[in-house]
Design a protein around this motif. Structure first.
Motif, PDB file in Angstrom:
ATOM      1  N   LEU A 143      -5.349   7.334 -31.217  1.00 38.31           N
ATOM      2  CA  LEU A 143      -6.302   5.824 -30.421  1.00 38.31           C
ATOM      3  C   LEU A 143      -5.391   5.194 -29.340  1.00 38.31           C
ATOM      4  O   LEU A 143      -3.769   5.769 -29.539  1.00 38.31           O
ATOM      5  N   VAL A 144      -6.074   5.267 -28.552  1.00 37.52           N
ATOM      6  CA  VAL A 144      -5.166   4.159 -27.722  1.00 37.52           C
ATOM      7  C   VAL A 144      -5.785   2.638 -27.144  1.00 37.52           C
ATOM      8  O   VAL A 144      -6.607   2.031 -27.475  1.00 37.52           O
ATOM      9  N   ALA A 145      -4.542   1.779 -27.027  1.00 36.22           N
ATOM     10  CA  ALA A 145      -4.810   0.400 -26.566  1.00 36.22           C
ATOM     11  C   ALA A 145      -5.148   0.584 -24.858  1.00 36.22           C
ATOM     12  O   ALA A 145      -3.927   0.810 -24.747  1.00 36.22           O
ATOM     13  N   GLU A 146      -6.295  -0.839 -24.732  1.00 33.91           N
ATOM     14  CA  GLU A 146      -6.118  -0.338 -23.176  1.00 33.91           C
ATOM     15  C   GLU A 146      -6.478  -1.801 -22.640  1.00 33.91           C
ATOM     16  O   GLU A 146      -7.325  -2.957 -23.244  1.00 33.91           O
ATOM     17  N   PRO A 183      -1.744   0.461 -22.633  1.00 34.32           N
ATOM     18  CA  PRO A 183       0.201  -0.336 -22.679  1.00 34.32           C
ATOM     19  C   PRO A 183       0.748   0.950 -24.355  1.00 34.32           C
ATOM     20  O   PRO A 183       1.918   0.293 -24.227  1.00 34.32           O
ATOM     21  N   GLY A 184      -0.520   1.568 -24.725  1.00 34.85           N
ATOM     22  CA  GLY A 184       0.029   2.165 -26.357  1.00 34.85           C
ATOM     23  C   GLY A 184      -1.106   3.011 -26.558  1.00 34.85           C
ATOM     24  O   GLY A 184      -2.004   3.471 -26.275  1.00 34.85           O
ATOM     25  N   TYR A 185      -0.366   3.735 -27.757  1.00 39.14           N
ATOM     26  CA  TYR A 185      -1.122   4.701 -28.131  1.00 39.14           C
ATOM     27  C   TYR A 185      -0.991   4.734 -29.853  1.00 39.14           C
ATOM     28  O   TYR A 185       0.155   4.534 -30.529  1.00 39.14           O
ATOM     29  N   GLN A 228       4.612   0.997 -25.020  1.00 39.14           N
ATOM     30  CA  GLN A 228       4.914   0.645 -23.625  1.00 39.14           C
ATOM     31  C   GLN A 228       6.105  -0.417 -23.241  1.00 39.14           C
ATOM     32  O   GLN A 228       6.261  -1.617 -23.832  1.00 39.14           O
ATOM     33  N   PRO A 229       7.334  -0.954 -22.483  1.00 42.26           N
ATOM     34  CA  PRO A 229       7.976  -1.617 -22.979  1.00 42.26           C
ATOM     35  C   PRO A 229       7.765  -3.009 -22.634  1.00 42.26           C
ATOM     36  O   PRO A 229       8.027  -4.094 -23.280  1.00 42.26           O
ATOM     37  N   SER A 230       7.372  -2.524 -21.640  1.00 39.55           N
ATOM     38  CA  SER A 230       6.630  -3.721 -20.847  1.00 39.55           C
ATOM     39  C   SER A 230       5.761  -4.620 -21.713  1.00 39.55           C
ATOM     40  O   SER A 230       4.948  -5.086 -20.947  1.00 39.55           O
TER      41      SER A 230
END
Length: 109
Positions: free
Chosen positions: A53-56, A62-64, A88-90
């Motif tokens: 799954l990915v975050a969009e 920004p993440g998975y 992601q750090p950001s």
């Protein structure tokens, strides 16, 4: 800050997901060797082994999170085991990780 959409990974997402997998490995002192071909086989192939799954958010990932099948045969139970979670750090501290966990729970159900 806009809301994240949690969805299954698509083929076009794979290069970014591979980069995030390598970043997670590096965070743990490892060197990732995953490539797009292997990710395609394991997550989008004819018999997928993983659910990714990915975050969009606004067209950016920004993440998975990656889920694997889990079985407790002695109890007749099955489920999903979250193997990876990366933000992601950001994007940390913005609810992306919580959204991914909620998405994983929904997907596993």
């Amino acid at each position: 800050m806009s809301e994240c959409i949690i969805r299954l990974m698509q083929a076009a997402d794979m290069p970014v997901v591979v980069q995030m997998v390598h970043a997670l490995a590096a965070h743990h002192g490892d060197q990732g060797t995953l490539d797009v071909k292997t990710l395609r086989r394991d997550a989008l192939g004819p018999v997928p082994w993983l659910s990714v799954l990915v975050a969009e958010r606004q067209g950016v990932l920004p993440g998975y999170a990656a889920l694997c099948p889990l079985a407790q045969l002695q109890y007749g139970k099955r489920g999903m085991d979250m193997q990876n979670l990366f933000v992601q750090p950001s994007a940390r501290g913005q609810g992306v990780g919580a959204a991914l966990v909620a998405g994983c729970r929904a997907h596993a159900r």
